[in-house]
Design an enzyme around this catalytic site. Structure first.
Site, PDB file in Angstrom:
ATOM      1  N   TYR A   1      -5.924 -12.142  -2.188  1.00  0.00           N
ATOM      2  CA  TYR A   1      -5.258 -11.000  -2.832  1.00  0.00           C
ATOM      3  C   TYR A   1      -4.404 -10.330  -1.760  1.00  0.00           C
ATOM      4  O   TYR A   1      -4.544  -9.140  -1.478  1.00  0.00           O
ATOM      5  CB  TYR A   1      -6.270 -10.024  -3.438  1.00  0.00           C
ATOM      6  CG  TYR A   1      -7.213 -10.683  -4.401  1.00  0.00           C
ATOM      7  CD1 TYR A   1      -6.900 -10.762  -5.759  1.00  0.00           C
ATOM      8  CD2 TYR A   1      -8.400 -11.251  -3.965  1.00  0.00           C
ATOM      9  CE1 TYR A   1      -7.753 -11.382  -6.651  1.00  0.00           C
ATOM     10  CE2 TYR A   1      -9.265 -11.875  -4.844  1.00  0.00           C
ATOM     11  CZ  TYR A   1      -8.940 -11.934  -6.194  1.00  0.00           C
ATOM     12  OH  TYR A   1      -9.794 -12.547  -7.063  1.00  0.00           O
TER      13      TYR A   1
ATOM     14  N   GLU B   1      -2.127 -15.292  -3.037  1.00  0.00           N
ATOM     15  CA  GLU B   1      -1.575 -14.153  -3.784  1.00  0.00           C
ATOM     16  C   GLU B   1      -0.912 -14.707  -5.042  1.00  0.00           C
ATOM     17  O   GLU B   1      -0.299 -15.774  -4.999  1.00  0.00           O
ATOM     18  CB  GLU B   1      -0.580 -13.412  -2.866  1.00  0.00           C
ATOM     19  CG  GLU B   1       0.451 -12.544  -3.542  1.00  0.00           C
ATOM     20  CD  GLU B   1      -0.124 -11.368  -4.319  1.00  0.00           C
ATOM     21  OE1 GLU B   1      -1.024 -10.678  -3.804  1.00  0.00           O
ATOM     22  OE2 GLU B   1       0.332 -11.143  -5.459  1.00  0.00           O
TER      23      GLU B   1
ATOM     24  N   ASP C   1      -9.231  -8.263  -1.271  1.00  0.00           N
ATOM     25  CA  ASP C   1      -8.672  -6.948  -1.618  1.00  0.00           C
ATOM     26  C   ASP C   1      -8.142  -7.029  -3.051  1.00  0.00           C
ATOM     27  O   ASP C   1      -6.947  -6.937  -3.284  1.00  0.00           O
ATOM     28  CB  ASP C   1      -7.551  -6.624  -0.613  1.00  0.00           C
ATOM     29  CG  ASP C   1      -7.001  -5.229  -0.775  1.00  0.00           C
ATOM     30  OD1 ASP C   1      -7.527  -4.453  -1.610  1.00  0.00           O
ATOM     31  OD2 ASP C   1      -6.023  -4.900  -0.084  1.00  0.00           O
TER      32      ASP C   1
ATOM     33  N   GLN D   1       0.849  -1.205   0.000  1.00  0.00           N
ATOM     34  CA  GLN D   1       0.000   0.000   0.000  1.00  0.00           C
ATOM     35  C   GLN D   1       0.879   1.247   0.000  1.00  0.00           C
ATOM     36  O   GLN D   1       1.842   1.315   0.763  1.00  0.00           O
ATOM     37  CB  GLN D   1      -0.901   0.015   1.236  1.00  0.00           C
ATOM     38  CG  GLN D   1      -1.884  -1.137   1.291  1.00  0.00           C
ATOM     39  CD  GLN D   1      -3.095  -0.921   0.386  1.00  0.00           C
ATOM     40  OE1 GLN D   1      -3.287   0.148  -0.206  1.00  0.00           O
ATOM     41  NE2 GLN D   1      -3.900  -1.955   0.252  1.00  0.00           N
TER      42      GLN D   1
ATOM     43  N   CYS E   1     -10.403  -1.115  -4.656  1.00  0.00           N
ATOM     44  CA  CYS E   1      -9.836   0.117  -5.222  1.00  0.00           C
ATOM     45  C   CYS E   1     -10.643   0.528  -6.449  1.00  0.00           C
ATOM     46  O   CYS E   1     -10.229   1.409  -7.195  1.00  0.00           O
ATOM     47  CB  CYS E   1      -8.360  -0.068  -5.551  1.00  0.00           C
ATOM     48  SG  CYS E   1      -8.046  -1.444  -6.655  1.00  0.00           S
TER      49      CYS E   1
END
Ligand code: SAH
Length: 450
Positions: free
Chosen positions: A309, A330, A378, A280, A405
């Protein structure tokens, strides 16, 4: 309506890309940098069937929300395309994106929180990736003008940690001093394509990544010696990207000096981050985003948690101490290595991460009969897939916490979950990217069937 025509427009709205929206003789016109409430004289740049693009010639009536920023280039390049609107209005703009999407989906009973402001409105980014090109016979760093690959030379990147800007300029000067050629994207020649600089706010460590066309170049030893003397720099990596592509990073990294990872910290958990791993970018806002997501999860010590994720495991490892176990998924192998290593260095032995696509791994877990209590997702901008959603539901979680996002794909996915017996009643936008139109949002889905 035709190209180069100049017309007077009243701006009534802002598009999700932060373009001013006007209506003129049945056409929708998108005007770069114009704000709602403004009247502008605009020049038509491009005409399509039902819509057109225009740029401001003159502002006839100015919005009280307009702020005159020092460097118009930030807005021009799209580096900070909301920077001409005051911060409160930026937060409102982001909330409205979510409200409008819910309205379109006829989800009228969902409450939308006020956008959580970022602690820092500028200088918040812990990473900068800036193109290197030759402009006027000189190597320059900067940003591309919107919708083009014309480099606008810059030394102040506005949204980036000023310490990173300092290092970017110092590295630029080293490259100039040793006459290292900038990348030439037309001929796929030259050398340095991008500078990628990351800084940990927690430890002050700085990693410099030179994204290069070749694995090596004659000036590299001298360049490395010079970069070593730049205050704060703890590692130098050469990223090898030989292809003719717009993708910034190539697949191979060579450590030139220093540590292979940078160390950062969120709350009391330490994270080591490799060059290829996602982290991030807003260091001070990230713990606030996670706090919000974790509160919504209402975790208990018996919970089996999935962190999908996961990047380098930031969410799962933040909650690991408070739950029974964490399983993470991931797709980037180095990020998974980082996640498992981060579990180890923080003594969190109940967390394990696997490499794979979430939409492939989750169905395998579900088929094996895995049961979960809370799933954190995410995903990147394209959101989840029906396969993932189906499989996640099969594992029977009480709650699914969705961090997004891209609210458009989030609302789409939430409706899928609704069909499968989950519901939500609130979305909270969080400003991770001040001065830009990007919207981050969090919500929790709860199982409605027993
Ligand atoms: N939760 C992390 C990372 C979020 S970014 C954090 O807060 O830091 C999204 C992550 O999803 C990235 O690390 C990206 O590499 C990964 N990703 C992208 N597509 C994926 C897929 N299909 N399956 C699993 N992970 C994916």
């Amino acid at each position: 309506m035709e190209k180069n025509q100049i017309i007077e427009l009243e701006i009534t709205d802002l598009s999700y890309e932060a373009m001013g929206v006007a209506h003129y003789e049945g056409m929708t016109v998108f005007v770069t940098n114009a704000l709602p409430g403004e009247t502008v004289s605009a020049k038509i740049l491009k005409v399509k069937k039902n819509f057109a693009f225009a740029k401001i010639e003159q502002i006839i009536k100015e919005s009280p929300d307009r702020v005159n920023i020092k460097l118009n280039q930030w807005v021009q390049t799209g580096l900070a395309s909301l920077a001409h609107i005051n911060y409160d209005k930026q937060l409102e703009f982001k909330r409205n994106q979510v409200v409008n999407l819910l309205q379109k989906a006829h989800l009228d009973n969902v409450e939308v929180g006020q956008t959580l402001p970022s602690p820092e409105e500028t200088g918040y980014r812990n990473k900068a990736q800036v193109p290197v090109r030759e402009v006027g016979g000189q190597l320059e760093i900067g940003f591309f003008r919107r919708h083009s690959h014309d480099l606008v030379p810059l030394t102040n990147f506005f949204t980036t940690d000023p310490e990173i800007d300092r290092v970017l300029v110092a590295v630029r000067d080293v490259l100039r001093q040793y006459r290292v050629p900038a990348y030439d994207e037309i001929h796929n020649e030259g050398e340095v394509r991008y500078l990628d600089v990351r800084r940990s706010k927690a430890t002050g460590e700085i990693m410099v990544i030179l994204v290069c066309l070749h694995k090596d170049f004659p000036q590299l030893p001298k360049v490395a010696e010079a970069i070593k003397t730049i205050e704060g720099v703890t590692s130098l990596v050469l990223n090898y990207n030989p292809k003719k592509t717009n993708v910034i990073l190539g697949k191979v990294d060579y450590l030139i000096f220093g540590k292979p990872q940078i160390t950062d910290q969120i709350g009391d958990v330490k994270f080591r981050i490799s060059p290829e791993s996602f982290f991030q970018i807003n260091s001070l806002q990230t713990p606030r985003l996670y706090d919000l997501a974790i509160k919504k999860a209402e975790l208990t010590p018996d919970d089996v948690v999935v962190d999908a994720y996961s990047g380098i495991g930031t969410i799962g490892l933040t909650v690991a101490k408070h739950v029974k176990s964490v399983r993470g998924i991931e797709s980037v192998r180095d990020a998974v290595k980082d996640a498992n290593n981060n579990a180890e260095i923080n003594d969190l032995h109940n967390a394990k991460y696997v490499t794979g696509k979430a939409e492939e791994v989750m169905p395998k877990w579900a088929a094996k009969g895995m049961k979960t209590d809370v799933i954190f997702v995410d995903p990147p901008r394209k959101g989840l897939t029906p396969e993932f959603i189906d499989a996640a539901v099969k594992t029977g979680p009480k709650k699914i916490v969705y961090i997004s996002c891209n609210p458009a794909t989030m609302v789409r996915d939430l409706q899928e979950f609704q069909k499968l017996g989950y519901d939500f009643n609130r979305i909270d936008p969080v400003d991770m990217f001040p001065q830009t139109p990007h919207v981050e949002a969090v919500t929790v889905l709860e199982r409605t069937k027993k």
